[in-house]
Motif scaffolding. Sequence first.
Motif, mmCIF file in Angstrom:
data_model
loop_
_atom_site.group_PDB
_atom_site.id
_atom_site.type_symbol
_atom_site.label_atom_id
_atom_site.label_comp_id
_atom_site.label_asym_id
_atom_site.label_seq_id
_atom_site.Cartn_x
_atom_site.Cartn_y
_atom_site.Cartn_z
ATOM 1 N N ALA A 92 0.846 -1.203 0.000
ATOM 2 C CA ALA A 92 0.000 0.000 0.000
ATOM 3 C C ALA A 92 0.876 1.245 0.000
ATOM 4 O O ALA A 92 1.896 1.298 0.689
ATOM 5 N N VAL A 93 0.466 2.246 -0.770
ATOM 6 C CA VAL A 93 1.215 3.497 -0.865
ATOM 7 C C VAL A 93 0.333 4.628 -0.351
ATOM 8 O O VAL A 93 -0.834 4.750 -0.746
ATOM 9 N N TYR A 94 0.875 5.462 0.549
ATOM 10 C CA TYR A 94 0.108 6.599 1.041
ATOM 11 C C TYR A 94 1.041 7.757 1.373
ATOM 12 O O TYR A 94 2.264 7.605 1.448
ATOM 13 N N ASP A 95 0.429 8.913 1.592
ATOM 14 C CA ASP A 95 1.173 10.143 1.851
ATOM 15 C C ASP A 95 1.701 10.142 3.286
ATOM 16 O O ASP A 95 1.015 9.651 4.192
ATOM 17 N N PRO A 96 2.886 10.688 3.529
ATOM 18 C CA PRO A 96 3.426 10.711 4.898
ATOM 19 C C PRO A 96 2.585 11.522 5.875
ATOM 20 O O PRO A 96 2.705 11.340 7.089
ATOM 21 N N LYS A 97 1.713 12.422 5.375
ATOM 22 C CA LYS A 97 0.858 13.194 6.275
ATOM 23 C C LYS A 97 -0.099 12.294 7.045
ATOM 24 O O LYS A 97 -0.564 12.668 8.131
ATOM 25 N N VAL A 98 -0.391 11.122 6.494
ATOM 26 C CA VAL A 98 -1.285 10.182 7.173
ATOM 27 C C VAL A 98 -0.687 9.771 8.522
ATOM 28 O O VAL A 98 -1.422 9.529 9.494
ATOM 29 N N MET A 99 0.633 9.731 8.601
ATOM 30 C CA MET A 99 1.289 9.314 9.836
ATOM 31 C C MET A 99 1.170 10.355 10.940
ATOM 32 O O MET A 99 1.424 10.054 12.111
ATOM 33 N N ASP A 100 0.814 11.581 10.575
ATOM 34 C CA ASP A 100 0.659 12.637 11.572
ATOM 35 C C ASP A 100 -0.721 12.635 12.213
ATOM 36 O O ASP A 100 -0.981 13.412 13.135
ATOM 37 N N ILE A 101 -1.621 11.784 11.722
ATOM 38 C CA ILE A 101 -2.966 11.715 12.291
ATOM 39 C C ILE A 101 -2.902 11.052 13.667
ATOM 40 O O ILE A 101 -2.350 9.965 13.823
ATOM 41 N N THR A 102 -3.451 11.722 14.681
ATOM 42 C CA THR A 102 -3.421 11.217 16.051
ATOM 43 C C THR A 102 -4.715 10.489 16.402
ATOM 44 O O THR A 102 -5.699 10.538 15.644
ATOM 45 N N ASP A 103 -4.725 9.841 17.551
ATOM 46 C CA ASP A 103 -5.940 9.175 18.032
ATOM 47 C C ASP A 103 -7.064 10.188 18.255
ATOM 48 O O ASP A 103 -8.245 9.879 18.029
ATOM 49 N N GLU A 104 -6.689 11.399 18.706
ATOM 50 C CA GLU A 104 -7.702 12.437 18.919
ATOM 51 C C GLU A 104 -8.344 12.840 17.589
ATOM 52 O O GLU A 104 -9.556 13.078 17.530
ATOM 53 N N ASP A 105 -7.535 12.916 16.536
ATOM 54 C CA ASP A 105 -8.085 13.252 15.219
ATOM 55 C C ASP A 105 -9.055 12.168 14.741
ATOM 56 O O ASP A 105 -10.113 12.475 14.182
ATOM 57 N N MET A 106 -8.671 10.912 14.962
ATOM 58 C CA MET A 106 -9.540 9.807 14.565
ATOM 59 C C MET A 106 -10.854 9.830 15.336
ATOM 60 O O MET A 106 -11.936 9.646 14.773
ATOM 61 N N MET A 107 -10.769 10.095 16.642
ATOM 62 C CA MET A 107 -11.971 10.133 17.467
ATOM 63 C C MET A 107 -12.886 11.272 17.045
ATOM 64 O O MET A 107 -14.114 11.106 16.962
ATOM 65 N N ALA A 108 -12.299 12.436 16.758
ATOM 66 C CA ALA A 108 -13.103 13.577 16.319
ATOM 67 C C ALA A 108 -13.799 13.283 14.991
ATOM 68 O O ALA A 108 -14.961 13.654 14.788
ATOM 69 N N SER A 109 -13.110 12.587 14.096
ATOM 70 C CA SER A 109 -13.701 12.228 12.812
ATOM 71 C C SER A 109 -14.854 11.237 12.993
ATOM 72 O O SER A 109 -15.906 11.368 12.349
ATOM 73 N N VAL A 110 -14.673 10.265 13.887
ATOM 74 C CA VAL A 110 -15.732 9.279 14.141
ATOM 75 C C VAL A 110 -16.957 9.949 14.755
ATOM 76 O O VAL A 110 -18.106 9.676 14.368
ATOM 77 N N ILE A 111 -16.715 10.849 15.709
ATOM 78 C CA ILE A 111 -17.831 11.548 16.365
ATOM 79 C C ILE A 111 -18.606 12.386 15.352
ATOM 80 O O ILE A 111 -19.843 12.428 15.356
ATOM 81 N N ALA A 112 -17.880 13.071 14.463
ATOM 82 C CA ALA A 112 -18.549 13.877 13.437
ATOM 83 C C ALA A 112 -19.395 12.995 12.519
ATOM 84 O O ALA A 112 -20.515 13.367 12.141
ATOM 85 N N GLY A 113 -18.885 11.817 12.178
ATOM 86 C CA GLY A 113 -19.655 10.892 11.344
ATOM 87 C C GLY A 113 -20.901 10.390 12.035
ATOM 88 O O GLY A 113 -21.975 10.282 11.413
ATOM 89 N N ILE A 114 -20.785 10.098 13.341
ATOM 90 C CA ILE A 114 -21.945 9.628 14.109
ATOM 91 C C ILE A 114 -23.021 10.712 14.161
ATOM 92 O O ILE A 114 -24.222 10.435 14.044
ATOM 93 N N ARG A 115 -22.584 11.958 14.314
ATOM 94 C CA ARG A 115 -23.555 13.054 14.343
ATOM 95 C C ARG A 115 -24.307 13.173 13.017
ATOM 96 O O ARG A 115 -25.519 13.407 12.993
ATOM 97 N N GLU A 116 -23.565 13.015 11.926
ATOM 98 C CA GLU A 116 -24.210 13.093 10.614
ATOM 99 C C GLU A 116 -25.235 11.970 10.423
ATOM 100 O O GLU A 116 -26.339 12.184 9.912
ATOM 101 N N VAL A 117 -24.859 10.759 10.852
ATOM 102 C CA VAL A 117 -25.779 9.616 10.738
ATOM 103 C C VAL A 117 -27.010 9.835 11.610
ATOM 104 O O VAL A 117 -28.153 9.554 11.185
ATOM 105 N N ALA A 118 -26.803 10.345 12.821
ATOM 106 C CA ALA A 118 -27.927 10.583 13.722
ATOM 107 C C ALA A 118 -28.875 11.637 13.153
ATOM 108 O O ALA A 118 -30.099 11.469 13.189
ATOM 109 N N ALA A 119 -28.303 12.715 12.592
ATOM 110 C CA ALA A 119 -29.144 13.769 12.017
ATOM 111 C C ALA A 119 -29.948 13.248 10.830
ATOM 112 O O ALA A 119 -31.143 13.544 10.694
ATOM 113 N N LEU A 120 -29.301 12.457 9.973
ATOM 114 C CA LEU A 120 -29.993 11.893 8.819
ATOM 115 C C LEU A 120 -31.095 10.925 9.260
ATOM 116 O O LEU A 120 -32.207 10.921 8.702
ATOM 117 N N SER A 121 -30.817 10.117 10.271
ATOM 118 C CA SER A 121 -31.801 9.147 10.758
ATOM 119 C C SER A 121 -33.018 9.844 11.339
ATOM 120 O O SER A 121 -34.162 9.449 11.094
#
Length: 320
Positions: free
Chosen positions: A205-234
């Motif tokens: 797999a090939v990816y950009d080195p910026k991906v390595m700078d993503i932290t656990d907090e960034d991942m959690m914030a992204s997941v929470i934002a996705g959950i909010r979108e799903v909840a609003a749509l539902s």
Amino acid sequence: MVAEERVSDKKKEYRQRLNQYLQTYDKAFIVHADNVGSRQFMDIRKALRPGAVILMGKNTMMRFCVEKYLEETGDHRWECLVKPGKKGLLEGNVGIVFTNGDLSQVKDEIAKYKVGAPARVGAVAPEDVVIKAGGTGMDPSQTSFFQALGIATKINKGTIEIVSDVVVVKAGERVGPSQATLLAKLGVKPFKYGLLILKVIESGAVYDPKVMDITDEDMMASVIAGIREVAALSLGAQYPTLAAAPHVIIDGYKNVLAIAVETDYTFPLAQKVKDYLADPSKFASAAPAAAAGGAPAAKKEEPKKEEPSEEEDMGFSLFD
């Protein structure tokens, strides 16, 4: 003839070494090596051993060796290096850092070995070059350099002083003669050069080195934002989902509470609301007392000395 044999032997040795790296390692960085000196390169090699190795060479030679390796072994992990009909990732002054260790640690180790360099004429600035406000130590006869670049200055104690911070060269621009001369006179080495990581390869797999700078907090914030979108749509579509369940339950509780307030039906939490609606003054008097709990106690007034009553003067009480 002897020279040709030596070149051929070197190519065979290089190919064997590259084949060994491709078989041994599963991860790699594609690094750009412009403006990296030999001494600096030696320090980087030494720092990365034994967990990682660097391979440099002519792009044509590297592509040829990789293609032969793929034909002989069928190891598809490294096809990204030489895509059919294209140059792949081996383009420009690049090298490969092979490793089986933690990519973040290797990346951090590479980043440690950056050397400051002066701004050369024609060099492309990797980032903004900023001159801070303050004294320069230069005599007033050299104000022409600042005037040519439109930098506001003043004379203070016989030396030139820059009035405010100024960007001399913006990222992506080429350094001009006046800019290079001024930075050299100020003794500023604005650029830091080292191995620049272009791409990361991991198990094919090939990816950009910026991906390595993503932290656990960034991942959690992204997941929470996705959950909010799903909840609003539902909720908007009135389609039940796990993300919308807490909101549906809360709305249901509000409806039950509203019915309890308007009827004789009650339950513990509803009773508190009913008590409040029946007599809000009880809760209003309790609130200031709670708020004043942490405040310093008011100074107690000394009781006034009462005048003796007639009964006391007479020596008896009305209730005796």
